[in-house]
Design an enzyme around this catalytic site. Structure first.
Site, PDB file in Angstrom:
ATOM      1  N   ASP A 185      11.770  21.126  53.805  1.00  0.00           N
ATOM      2  CA  ASP A 185      11.256  21.160  55.171  1.00  0.00           C
ATOM      3  C   ASP A 185      10.584  19.858  55.584  1.00  0.00           C
ATOM      4  OD1 ASP A 185      11.948  23.973  55.645  1.00  0.00           O
ATOM      5  OD2 ASP A 185      10.433  24.377  54.108  1.00  0.00           O
ATOM      6  N   ARG A 241       7.664  27.758  42.433  1.00  0.00           N
ATOM      7  CA  ARG A 241       6.468  26.938  42.244  1.00  0.00           C
ATOM      8  C   ARG A 241       5.294  27.476  43.050  1.00  0.00           C
ATOM      9  NH1 ARG A 241       5.222  22.750  46.076  1.00  0.00           N
ATOM     10  NH2 ARG A 241       6.776  22.526  47.754  1.00  0.00           N
ATOM     11  N   GLY A 277      10.847  24.228  48.875  1.00  0.00           N
ATOM     12  CA  GLY A 277      10.409  25.325  49.729  1.00  0.00           C
ATOM     13  C   GLY A 277      11.546  25.953  50.503  1.00  0.00           C
ATOM     14  N   LYS A 290       8.613   7.590  52.302  1.00  0.00           N
ATOM     15  CA  LYS A 290       7.998   8.498  53.258  1.00  0.00           C
ATOM     16  C   LYS A 290       8.112   7.931  54.671  1.00  0.00           C
ATOM     17  CE  LYS A 290       3.667  11.000  54.127  1.00  0.00           C
ATOM     18  NZ  LYS A 290       4.300  12.324  54.112  1.00  0.00           N
ATOM     19  N   GLY A 315       3.942  21.944  55.628  1.00  0.00           N
ATOM     20  CA  GLY A 315       3.846  21.599  54.215  1.00  0.00           C
ATOM     21  C   GLY A 315       3.385  20.188  53.932  1.00  0.00           C
ATOM     22  N   GLU A 345       9.761  15.077  59.550  1.00  0.00           N
ATOM     23  CA  GLU A 345       9.851  13.664  59.918  1.00  0.00           C
ATOM     24  C   GLU A 345      10.840  13.451  61.059  1.00  0.00           C
ATOM     25  OE1 GLU A 345      10.523  10.823  56.899  1.00  0.00           O
ATOM     26  OE2 GLU A 345       9.092  11.671  55.486  1.00  0.00           O
ATOM     27  N   ASP A 362       0.348  24.979  48.138  1.00  0.00           N
ATOM     28  CA  ASP A 362       1.555  24.246  48.522  1.00  0.00           C
ATOM     29  C   ASP A 362       1.522  22.825  47.975  1.00  0.00           C
ATOM     30  OD1 ASP A 362       3.924  23.536  49.659  1.00  0.00           O
ATOM     31  OD2 ASP A 362       3.208  23.551  51.719  1.00  0.00           O
TER      32      ASP A 362
END
Length: 372
Positions: A104, A212, A136, A80, A350, A109, A199
């Site tokens: 997304d 989803r 997404g 991350k 998101g 980032e 989400d």
């Protein structure tokens, strides 16, 4: 067109060919699987002599191959905020564009990494491209929707062709302020309540793709125990990066703002693209540079079947025609959201952010997007 140097014709050919291989691996005449074709497309199509790219670990694994035809660079994120770190330190003078193959979240980032640079004014002008590789894929779906004429209904092929064309247009960004004084930049959405909950909680269904979100909405009943006060601003227009429409979060909003009375809400969604997900056509009339935040909120009292019907209608962009008395839609340029309940979830593009008061303002055309 992309400044300084157009994307090389051979690179465009490689990109389109490799994207086609992802969708039609049986037609390539090679024994590689669809998964290895994705690796191939990242190497051939996305990291060129003039285009640095990043991809999500969910899309592919790192490859160490070398292409003798061009000097290329591919970066595969490993954790991350890795992409954020990469673009914050990268020598952007070497590249004509940044292309992302992921969902997304990775672009979120990249944009925030660019805005954290000392030379952010120049850095954020680097054209940004995206190929759908997440669950997404809202921006990819929006770009596909904006492009006319559409050469194919297949999202990956369409986005690949758009990148090959290399046309660049403005992209609105939204400056988001959190209670901790942290500032983020958003290209897609700010969500609280039902949309944010679904989400994040539907991440366990990541492997099934965009559906989803529908699965999550079926399994997540609407909650009405929280009490936000969204406060849209409609009349003035930001002209600089300074958030001239926003007072400090601990100060009252200007009298000219419209304050929605305190009541129970099921969800609040501020969105600035046409799609919230690949199959959720949330704002049919939106464009990447319309200078607007499209604000939706649903008040308490809506039944679970009625909420599900709204999301099903959203697949065709028909939710505003449903006549639902609990759904409110406004076009604004700034807003503040003040949750009263002590617990909840807020997402930006998101991604989960700090829960608490939040406010945002749009900056028209601040970034540049490779689009059709």
């Amino acid at each position: 067109m992309i400044s300084q140097c157009h994307i090389l014709e051979s690179v465009c050919r490689d990109l389109f060919t490799s994207v086609w291989e992802v969708k039609h691996p049986s037609k390539t005449g090679q024994a590689e699987s669809a998964e290895s074709a994705v690796q191939h497309s990242l190497y051939l199509g996305l990291s060129t002599q003039h285009c640095i790219t990043a991809s999500s670990p969910f899309s592919t694994q790192q490859t160490n191959s070398s292409n003798k035809r061009s000097k290329w660079e591919t970066s595969v994120v490993e954790h991350k905020n890795h992409a954020r770190e990469l673009v914050r330190k990268a020598d952007l003078s070497q590249w004509d564009a940044l292309v992302i193959m992921s969902g997304d979240g990775l672009l979120f980032e990249v944009i925030n990494g660019l805005m954290e640079r000392e030379d952010w004014k120049q850095a954020i002008q680097t054209p940004l491209g995206i190929l759908p590789g997440g669950s997404g894929n809202a921006l990819s779906a929006s770009i596909h929707h904006y492009s006319q004429p559409q050469i194919t209904s297949e999202l990956l092929l369409s986005c690949g062709f758009i990148i090959c064309k290399g046309l660049v247009g403005p992209l609105d960004l939204v400056s988001v302020h959190l209670a901790s004084t942290q500032r983020l930049f958003s290209f897609l959405s700010l969500a609280w309540g039902f949309v944010a909950d679904v989400d994040i909680e539907s991440e366990k269904y990541r492997h099934v793709g965009a559906i989803r979100f529908l699965m999550g909405s079926i399994n997540h009943p609407p909650s009405t125990t929280q009490h936000p006060s969204p406060e849209p601003k409609k009349d003035r227009k930001a002209t600089a990066l300074v958030d001239s429409l926003l007072p400090a979060l601990d100060q009252p909003v200007p009298e000219s703002w419209t304050v929605v009375k305190e009541e129970d809400f099921v969800l609040v969604l501020a969105i600035y693209q046409s799609h919230l997900a690949e199959d959720l056509w949330t704002v049919p009339e939106a464009t990447a540079d319309d200078g607007l935040i499209h604000l939706f909120y649903v008040t308490a009292g809506i039944s679970r079947p009625a909420l599900l019907r709204l999301f099903l209608a959203m697949e065709k962009g028909a939710h505003l025609a449903c006549g639902c008395p609990h759904l409110v839609y406004e076009k604004v340029r700034a807003l503040r959201l003040e949750p009263i309940s002590p617990q909840g979830m807020i997402t930006v593009d998101g991604e989960v952010v700090e829960y608490g008061p939040v406010q945002a303002q749009i900056h028209p055309g601040l970034a540049r997007l490779i689009c059709g």
